[in-house]
Design a protein around this motif. Structure first.
Motif, PDB file in Angstrom:
ATOM      1  N   SER A  79       0.843  -1.192   0.000  1.00  0.00           N
ATOM      2  CA  SER A  79       0.000   0.000   0.000  1.00  0.00           C
ATOM      3  C   SER A  79       0.878   1.241   0.000  1.00  0.00           C
ATOM      4  CB  SER A  79      -0.920  -0.018   1.210  1.00  0.00           C
ATOM      5  OG  SER A  79      -0.144  -0.034   2.392  1.00  0.00           O
ATOM      6  N   ARG A  80       0.347   2.305  -0.553  1.00  0.00           N
ATOM      7  CA  ARG A  80       1.063   3.569  -0.644  1.00  0.00           C
ATOM      8  C   ARG A  80       0.593   4.468   0.488  1.00  0.00           C
ATOM      9  NH1 ARG A  80       0.712   8.431  -4.377  1.00  0.00           N
ATOM     10  NH2 ARG A  80      -1.459   7.888  -4.614  1.00  0.00           N
ATOM     11  N   LYS A  81       1.526   5.175   1.108  1.00  0.00           N
ATOM     12  CA  LYS A  81       1.171   6.081   2.197  1.00  0.00           C
ATOM     13  C   LYS A  81       0.608   7.383   1.625  1.00  0.00           C
ATOM     14  CE  LYS A  81       2.050   3.872   5.914  1.00  0.00           C
ATOM     15  NZ  LYS A  81       0.874   3.498   6.699  1.00  0.00           N
ATOM     16  N   CYS A  82      -0.385   7.919   2.290  1.00  0.00           N
ATOM     17  CA  CYS A  82      -0.949   9.217   1.921  1.00  0.00           C
ATOM     18  C   CYS A  82       0.093  10.309   2.159  1.00  0.00           C
ATOM     19  CB  CYS A  82      -2.193   9.480   2.764  1.00  0.00           C
ATOM     20  SG  CYS A  82      -2.903  11.120   2.500  1.00  0.00           S
ATOM     21  N   VAL A  83       0.159  11.275   1.246  1.00  0.00           N
ATOM     22  CA  VAL A  83       1.121  12.371   1.384  1.00  0.00           C
ATOM     23  C   VAL A  83       0.594  13.489   2.279  1.00  0.00           C
ATOM     24  CG1 VAL A  83       2.209  11.886  -0.842  1.00  0.00           C
ATOM     25  CG2 VAL A  83       0.308  13.505  -0.727  1.00  0.00           C
ATOM     26  N   LEU A  84      -0.696  13.453   2.617  1.00  0.00           N
ATOM     27  CA  LEU A  84      -1.275  14.511   3.450  1.00  0.00           C
ATOM     28  C   LEU A  84      -1.656  14.052   4.851  1.00  0.00           C
ATOM     29  CD1 LEU A  84      -3.705  16.233   0.896  1.00  0.00           C
ATOM     30  CD2 LEU A  84      -1.359  16.873   1.475  1.00  0.00           C
ATOM     31  N   TYR A  85      -2.093  12.823   4.954  1.00  0.00           N
ATOM     32  CA  TYR A  85      -2.609  12.331   6.235  1.00  0.00           C
ATOM     33  C   TYR A  85      -1.898  11.060   6.655  1.00  0.00           C
ATOM     34  CZ  TYR A  85      -6.327  15.478   4.745  1.00  0.00           C
ATOM     35  OH  TYR A  85      -7.018  16.573   4.301  1.00  0.00           O
ATOM     36  N   ASP A  86      -1.996  10.746   7.926  1.00  0.00           N
ATOM     37  CA  ASP A  86      -1.362   9.557   8.471  1.00  0.00           C
ATOM     38  C   ASP A  86      -2.268   8.353   8.222  1.00  0.00           C
ATOM     39  OD1 ASP A  86       0.285   7.831   9.818  1.00  0.00           O
ATOM     40  OD2 ASP A  86      -0.454   8.386  11.799  1.00  0.00           O
ATOM     41  N   ARG A  87      -2.210   7.868   6.986  1.00  0.00           N
ATOM     42  CA  ARG A  87      -3.034   6.716   6.594  1.00  0.00           C
ATOM     43  C   ARG A  87      -2.500   6.190   5.270  1.00  0.00           C
ATOM     44  NH1 ARG A  87      -8.180  10.365   4.619  1.00  0.00           N
ATOM     45  NH2 ARG A  87      -7.336  10.943   2.598  1.00  0.00           N
ATOM     46  N   ASP A  88      -3.016   5.060   4.849  1.00  0.00           N
ATOM     47  CA  ASP A  88      -2.692   4.584   3.511  1.00  0.00           C
ATOM     48  C   ASP A  88      -3.489   5.396   2.489  1.00  0.00           C
ATOM     49  OD1 ASP A  88      -0.992   2.663   4.486  1.00  0.00           O
ATOM     50  OD2 ASP A  88      -2.497   1.072   4.487  1.00  0.00           O
ATOM     51  N   CYS A  89      -2.984   5.463   1.283  1.00  0.00           N
ATOM     52  CA  CYS A  89      -3.675   6.204   0.224  1.00  0.00           C
ATOM     53  C   CYS A  89      -4.987   5.505  -0.110  1.00  0.00           C
ATOM     54  CB  CYS A  89      -2.790   6.284  -1.021  1.00  0.00           C
ATOM     55  SG  CYS A  89      -3.613   7.068  -2.426  1.00  0.00           S
ATOM     56  N   ILE A  90      -6.055   6.301  -0.153  1.00  0.00           N
ATOM     57  CA  ILE A  90      -7.366   5.767  -0.523  1.00  0.00           C
ATOM     58  C   ILE A  90      -7.797   6.280  -1.901  1.00  0.00           C
ATOM     59  CG2 ILE A  90      -8.130   5.422   1.852  1.00  0.00           C
ATOM     60  CD1 ILE A  90      -9.726   8.072   1.579  1.00  0.00           C
ATOM     61  N   GLY A  91      -6.875   6.983  -2.566  1.00  0.00           N
ATOM     62  CA  GLY A  91      -7.170   7.447  -3.931  1.00  0.00           C
ATOM     63  C   GLY A  91      -8.152   8.596  -3.993  1.00  0.00           C
ATOM     64  N   CYS A  92      -8.231   9.402  -2.948  1.00  0.00           N
ATOM     65  CA  CYS A  92      -9.226  10.483  -2.909  1.00  0.00           C
ATOM     66  C   CYS A  92      -8.844  11.663  -3.800  1.00  0.00           C
ATOM     67  CB  CYS A  92      -9.440  10.960  -1.484  1.00  0.00           C
ATOM     68  SG  CYS A  92      -8.019  11.848  -0.794  1.00  0.00           S
ATOM     69  N   LEU A  93      -7.579  11.772  -4.157  1.00  0.00           N
ATOM     70  CA  LEU A  93      -7.034  12.817  -5.035  1.00  0.00           C
ATOM     71  C   LEU A  93      -7.026  14.214  -4.410  1.00  0.00           C
ATOM     72  CD1 LEU A  93      -8.370  11.727  -8.544  1.00  0.00           C
ATOM     73  CD2 LEU A  93      -6.220  11.145  -7.416  1.00  0.00           C
ATOM     74  N   GLU A  94      -7.254  14.302  -3.095  1.00  0.00           N
ATOM     75  CA  GLU A  94      -7.183  15.604  -2.430  1.00  0.00           C
ATOM     76  C   GLU A  94      -5.805  16.241  -2.619  1.00  0.00           C
ATOM     77  OE1 GLU A  94      -8.560  15.585   1.631  1.00  0.00           O
ATOM     78  OE2 GLU A  94      -7.539  17.469   2.059  1.00  0.00           O
ATOM     79  N   CYS A  95      -4.783  15.412  -2.703  1.00  0.00           N
ATOM     80  CA  CYS A  95      -3.416  15.934  -2.862  1.00  0.00           C
ATOM     81  C   CYS A  95      -3.183  16.520  -4.249  1.00  0.00           C
ATOM     82  CB  CYS A  95      -2.405  14.835  -2.577  1.00  0.00           C
ATOM     83  SG  CYS A  95      -2.617  13.364  -3.589  1.00  0.00           S
ATOM     84  N   GLU A  96      -4.107  16.306  -5.176  1.00  0.00           N
ATOM     85  CA  GLU A  96      -3.959  16.844  -6.533  1.00  0.00           C
ATOM     86  C   GLU A  96      -4.624  18.201  -6.690  1.00  0.00           C
ATOM     87  OE1 GLU A  96      -2.266  15.291  -8.968  1.00  0.00           O
ATOM     88  OE2 GLU A  96      -1.772  13.619  -7.668  1.00  0.00           O
TER      89      GLU A  96
HETATM   90  S1  SF4 Z   1      -5.016  10.531  -3.204  1.00  0.00           S
HETATM   91 FE1  SF4 Z   1      -5.867  11.108  -1.182  1.00  0.00          FE
HETATM   92  S2  SF4 Z   1      -5.275   9.433   0.162  1.00  0.00           S
HETATM   93 FE2  SF4 Z   1      -3.982   9.298  -1.661  1.00  0.00          FE
HETATM   94  S3  SF4 Z   1      -2.126  10.441  -1.213  1.00  0.00           S
HETATM   95 FE3  SF4 Z   1      -3.550  11.881  -2.173  1.00  0.00          FE
HETATM   96  S4  SF4 Z   1      -4.657  12.840  -0.480  1.00  0.00           S
HETATM   97 FE4  SF4 Z   1      -3.688  11.000   0.299  1.00  0.00          FE
END
Ligand code: SF4
Ligand code: SF4
Length: 61
Positions: A3-20
């Motif tokens: 699994s890939r770590k989220c770049v914004l939050y302390d969790r695994d990436c859930i693909g939310c794309l908030e970081c984009e």
């Molecule tokens: S897509 Fe969402 S969960 Fe994944 S790294 Fe970006 S902000 Fe974090």
């Protein structure tokens, strides 16, 4: 599968794309225009990772 770590939050990436999302316009997906960067003669950026050719091929499959 790793699994890939989220770049914004302390969790695994859930693909939310908030970081984009653009830092200046929440209605825009970042297109790397650079307007949020205060670039003068030079700039320093922080990079999280360098992706090697093998990993890059895996990502584009
Ligand atoms: S897509 Fe969402 S969960 Fe994944 S790294 Fe970006 S902000 Fe974090
Ligand atoms: S590079 Fe451009 S699109 Fe991306 S966050 Fe900065 S201003 Fe927004």
């Amino acid at each position: 599968m790793e699994s890939r770590k989220c770049v914004l939050y302390d969790r695994d990436c859930i693909g939310c794309l908030e970081c984009e999302i653009c830092d200046l316009d929440p209605n825009k997906i970042c297109d790397n225009c650079g307007k949020c960067l205060d670039i003068k003669d030079y700039a320093t950026i922080r990079i999280d990772k360098i992706v090697g050719l093998g990993e890059q091929k895996k990502r584009t499959k």
